[in-house]
Motif scaffolding. Structure first.
Motif, PDB file in Angstrom:
ATOM      1  N   GLN A 176      11.344  -1.038   2.574  1.00  0.00           N
ATOM      2  CA  GLN A 176      12.729  -1.499   2.694  1.00  0.00           C
ATOM      3  C   GLN A 176      12.962  -2.914   2.182  1.00  0.00           C
ATOM      4  N   GLY A 177      11.925  -3.710   2.063  1.00  0.00           N
ATOM      5  CA  GLY A 177      12.102  -5.105   1.664  1.00  0.00           C
ATOM      6  C   GLY A 177      11.096  -5.533   0.628  1.00  0.00           C
ATOM      7  N   GLY A 178      10.910  -6.846   0.522  1.00  0.00           N
ATOM      8  CA  GLY A 178      10.056  -7.380  -0.528  1.00  0.00           C
ATOM      9  C   GLY A 178       8.626  -7.641  -0.122  1.00  0.00           C
ATOM     10  N   PHE A 179       8.270  -7.362   1.144  1.00  0.00           N
ATOM     11  CA  PHE A 179       6.907  -7.666   1.591  1.00  0.00           C
ATOM     12  C   PHE A 179       5.866  -6.866   0.819  1.00  0.00           C
ATOM     13  N   ARG A 180       4.801  -7.547   0.434  1.00  0.00           N
ATOM     14  CA  ARG A 180       3.643  -6.905  -0.178  1.00  0.00           C
ATOM     15  C   ARG A 180       2.436  -7.799   0.054  1.00  0.00           C
ATOM     16  N   GLY A 181       1.274  -7.216   0.165  1.00  0.00           N
ATOM     17  CA  GLY A 181       0.080  -8.023   0.357  1.00  0.00           C
ATOM     18  C   GLY A 181      -1.116  -7.200   0.769  1.00  0.00           C
ATOM     19  N   ASP A 182      -2.295  -7.799   0.635  1.00  0.00           N
ATOM     20  CA  ASP A 182      -3.540  -7.129   1.001  1.00  0.00           C
ATOM     21  C   ASP A 182      -3.734  -7.146   2.506  1.00  0.00           C
ATOM     22  N   ALA A 183      -4.348  -6.102   3.036  1.00  0.00           N
ATOM     23  CA  ALA A 183      -4.764  -6.097   4.432  1.00  0.00           C
ATOM     24  C   ALA A 183      -5.904  -7.097   4.596  1.00  0.00           C
ATOM     25  N   ALA A 184      -5.958  -7.766   5.741  1.00  0.00           N
ATOM     26  CA  ALA A 184      -6.995  -8.771   5.992  1.00  0.00           C
ATOM     27  C   ALA A 184      -8.380  -8.159   5.823  1.00  0.00           C
ATOM     28  N   GLY A 185      -9.244  -8.913   5.143  1.00  0.00           N
ATOM     29  CA  GLY A 185     -10.618  -8.465   4.954  1.00  0.00           C
ATOM     30  C   GLY A 185     -10.830  -7.524   3.781  1.00  0.00           C
ATOM     31  N   SER A 186      -9.762  -7.231   3.038  1.00  0.00           N
ATOM     32  CA  SER A 186      -9.901  -6.331   1.887  1.00  0.00           C
ATOM     33  C   SER A 186     -10.883  -6.911   0.876  1.00  0.00           C
ATOM     34  N   GLN A 187     -11.758  -6.054   0.366  1.00  0.00           N
ATOM     35  CA  GLN A 187     -12.733  -6.461  -0.650  1.00  0.00           C
ATOM     36  C   GLN A 187     -12.202  -6.022  -2.011  1.00  0.00           C
ATOM     37  N   LYS A 188     -11.836  -7.006  -2.822  1.00  0.00           N
ATOM     38  CA  LYS A 188     -11.033  -6.748  -4.014  1.00  0.00           C
ATOM     39  C   LYS A 188     -11.748  -5.967  -5.106  1.00  0.00           C
ATOM     40  N   GLN A 189     -13.062  -5.792  -5.004  1.00  0.00           N
ATOM     41  CA  GLN A 189     -13.727  -5.007  -6.045  1.00  0.00           C
ATOM     42  C   GLN A 189     -13.430  -3.521  -5.918  1.00  0.00           C
ATOM     43  N   TYR A 190     -12.880  -3.107  -4.787  1.00  0.00           N
ATOM     44  CA  TYR A 190     -12.564  -1.696  -4.574  1.00  0.00           C
ATOM     45  C   TYR A 190     -11.092  -1.459  -4.875  1.00  0.00           C
ATOM     46  N   GLY A 191     -10.802  -0.946  -6.067  1.00  0.00           N
ATOM     47  CA  GLY A 191      -9.431  -0.729  -6.481  1.00  0.00           C
ATOM     48  C   GLY A 191      -8.888   0.610  -6.003  1.00  0.00           C
ATOM     49  N   PHE A 192      -7.600   0.783  -6.205  1.00  0.00           N
ATOM     50  CA  PHE A 192      -6.925   2.047  -5.908  1.00  0.00           C
ATOM     51  C   PHE A 192      -7.210   3.004  -7.062  1.00  0.00           C
ATOM     52  N   LEU A 193      -7.862   4.132  -6.761  1.00  0.00           N
ATOM     53  CA  LEU A 193      -8.325   5.025  -7.823  1.00  0.00           C
ATOM     54  C   LEU A 193      -7.841   6.452  -7.610  1.00  0.00           C
ATOM     55  N   ILE A 194      -7.194   6.999  -8.650  1.00  0.00           N
ATOM     56  CA  ILE A 194      -6.933   8.434  -8.729  1.00  0.00           C
ATOM     57  C   ILE A 194      -7.940   8.967  -9.741  1.00  0.00           C
ATOM     58  N   PRO A 195      -8.985   9.642  -9.284  1.00  0.00           N
ATOM     59  CA  PRO A 195     -10.038  10.056 -10.216  1.00  0.00           C
ATOM     60  C   PRO A 195      -9.628  11.235 -11.081  1.00  0.00           C
ATOM     61  N   ALA A 196     -10.260  11.332 -12.220  1.00  0.00           N
ATOM     62  CA  ALA A 196     -10.050  12.497 -13.085  1.00  0.00           C
ATOM     63  C   ALA A 196     -10.596  13.739 -12.395  1.00  0.00           C
ATOM     64  N   GLU A 197     -10.044  14.886 -12.756  1.00  0.00           N
ATOM     65  CA  GLU A 197     -10.477  16.138 -12.142  1.00  0.00           C
ATOM     66  C   GLU A 197     -11.892  16.511 -12.566  1.00  0.00           C
ATOM     67  N   ILE A 198     -12.255  16.158 -13.797  1.00  0.00           N
ATOM     68  CA  ILE A 198     -13.584  16.472 -14.323  1.00  0.00           C
ATOM     69  C   ILE A 198     -14.460  15.230 -14.218  1.00  0.00           C
ATOM     70  N   GLU A 199     -15.605  15.365 -13.581  1.00  0.00           N
ATOM     71  CA  GLU A 199     -16.480  14.213 -13.334  1.00  0.00           C
ATOM     72  C   GLU A 199     -16.991  13.563 -14.611  1.00  0.00           C
ATOM     73  N   THR A 200     -17.105  14.342 -15.692  1.00  0.00           N
ATOM     74  CA  THR A 200     -17.637  13.802 -16.949  1.00  0.00           C
ATOM     75  C   THR A 200     -16.562  13.149 -17.818  1.00  0.00           C
ATOM     76  N   CYS A 201     -15.356  12.990 -17.283  1.00  0.00           N
ATOM     77  CA  CYS A 201     -14.264  12.354 -18.040  1.00  0.00           C
ATOM     78  C   CYS A 201     -14.719  11.001 -18.579  1.00  0.00           C
ATOM     79  N   ASP A 202     -14.382  10.727 -19.845  1.00  0.00           N
ATOM     80  CA  ASP A 202     -14.858   9.488 -20.473  1.00  0.00           C
ATOM     81  C   ASP A 202     -13.760   8.438 -20.633  1.00  0.00           C
ATOM     82  N   THR A 203     -12.602   8.626 -19.977  1.00  0.00           N
ATOM     83  CA  THR A 203     -11.469   7.724 -20.182  1.00  0.00           C
ATOM     84  C   THR A 203     -10.875   7.246 -18.856  1.00  0.00           C
ATOM     85  N   VAL A 204     -10.580   5.954 -18.796  1.00  0.00           N
ATOM     86  CA  VAL A 204      -9.888   5.390 -17.642  1.00  0.00           C
ATOM     87  C   VAL A 204      -8.687   4.587 -18.123  1.00  0.00           C
ATOM     88  N   GLU A 205      -7.579   4.719 -17.414  1.00  0.00           N
ATOM     89  CA  GLU A 205      -6.407   3.880 -17.634  1.00  0.00           C
ATOM     90  C   GLU A 205      -6.356   2.865 -16.499  1.00  0.00           C
TER      91      GLU A 205
END
Length: 311
Positions: A176-205
């Motif tokens: 509803q508003g402009g708030f955004r931010g990380d939860a406390a203690g978040s480890q930034k090397q772990y991104g939000f990932l939607i993985p490809a359906e095939i494990e051998t996929c060779d492309t990432v966006e």
């Protein structure tokens, strides 16, 4: 002094050595008794005694972790502060500091925000942003998207998981508003990932924000030129190298990288840095900013309008 200013002051007290020992201990290589360099940049020299570093190849340097993140890793200032705010220096004596100079810090424990019983507000908000029901269902069912309540506000929670599927980070966005931010203690090397359906996929966006990654997935679904999960979609939660490095380390089969960052000065500058870095490592890199608007959600909403007009 405001909370944000306090976070900045605290971040300035974190040294390059503390940052690297916490997030990239494998990067540190001892050069002499008094100096270190990094594996990625052999000409980057760190002097623990005074906290300074100098990257001779690029003629830049600094004396704290903020300088390192912005000048070396290409991270924007706000993202650097968010990352470093998860590190809390521990008070130590001078003798202890000399004996163990790289253990003067700890990391706040990470805990996911409490989940609501349903995701109605989050789903309605994201559908307004143009995200398709199919993409939403996948994210909710996979546990990388849910809803939480903060006061009287409903928030989307976007979750980053490790290789075992354990949540390690979370980014919140108010419905509803402009708030955004990380939860406390978040480890930034772990991104939000939607993985490809095939494990051998060779492309990432790679995108800046989770909503942009979901927008890219929705656009591919609407184009019908390939299954929407024919590629990986990775969101960094800002301009940050760490999720890229972590993802590529876990997916050696990936050879092609599309950089889908915002069409603004920070996004374009970060694209140049990342593209050069990945090309030097042998990846096929494609620069694919949004065709319309500032980010991929702008692009998606514009594309939806065009589709509606054609009908």
């Amino acid at each position: 002094m405001g909370k944000y200013q306090k976070n900045i002051e605290a971040a300035r007290r974190i040294s390059v050595m503390q940052y690297l020992e916490t997030y990239h201990p494998g990067e540190l290589v001892r050069k002499t008794d008094k100096e270190y360099r990094t594996k990625t940049h052999s000409s980057l020299v760190i002097t623990p005694a005074n906290g300074k570093f100098h990257w001779y190849a690029q003629s830049v340097g600094g004396n704290n972790a903020i300088d390192y993140l912005t000048k070396v890793e290409g991270m924007d200032f706000v993202s650097a502060i968010r990352l470093l705010s998860a590190m809390t220096p521990m008070p130590v004596s001078i003798q202890a500091a000399k004996a163990t100079p790289t253990r003067q810090h700890t990391i706040r424990p990470f805990e996911l925000p409490a989940a609501d019983r349903n995701t109605e507000a989050a789903v309605a908000y994201l559908m307004q942003r143009g995200i398709s029901p199919k993409v939403l269902r996948y994210c909710v069912n996979s546990g990388i998207l849910y809803q939480t309540t903060r006061g009287s506000y409903r928030n989307c929670v976007f979750v980053g998981k490790d290789a075992e599927g354990v949540p390690r980070s979370a980014f919140q966005r108010c419905c509803q508003g402009g708030f955004r931010g990380d939860a406390a203690g978040s480890q930034k090397q772990y991104g939000f990932l939607i993985p490809a359906e095939i494990e051998t996929c060779d492309t990432v966006e790679i995108y800046e924000a989770p909503i942009d990654a979901m927008s890219g997935a929705t656009l591919r679904q609407y184009k019908h030129d390939a299954p929407w999960r024919s590629v990986h979609y990775l969101a960094l939660g800002g301009l940050n190298h760490q999720p890229i490095d972590y993802f590529l380390q876990l997916h050696p089969e990936v050879k092609r990288v599309s950089l889908c960052f915002d069409r603004d000065d920070p996004g374009r500058n970060f694209t140049k840095i990342v593209a050069k870095r990945l090309a030097e490592r042998g990846y096929i890199v494609q620069d694919t900013p949004p065709a319309i608007g500032k980010d991929y959600n702008d692009y998606l909403l514009a594309a939806r309008r065009l589709i509606s007009m054609e009908r």
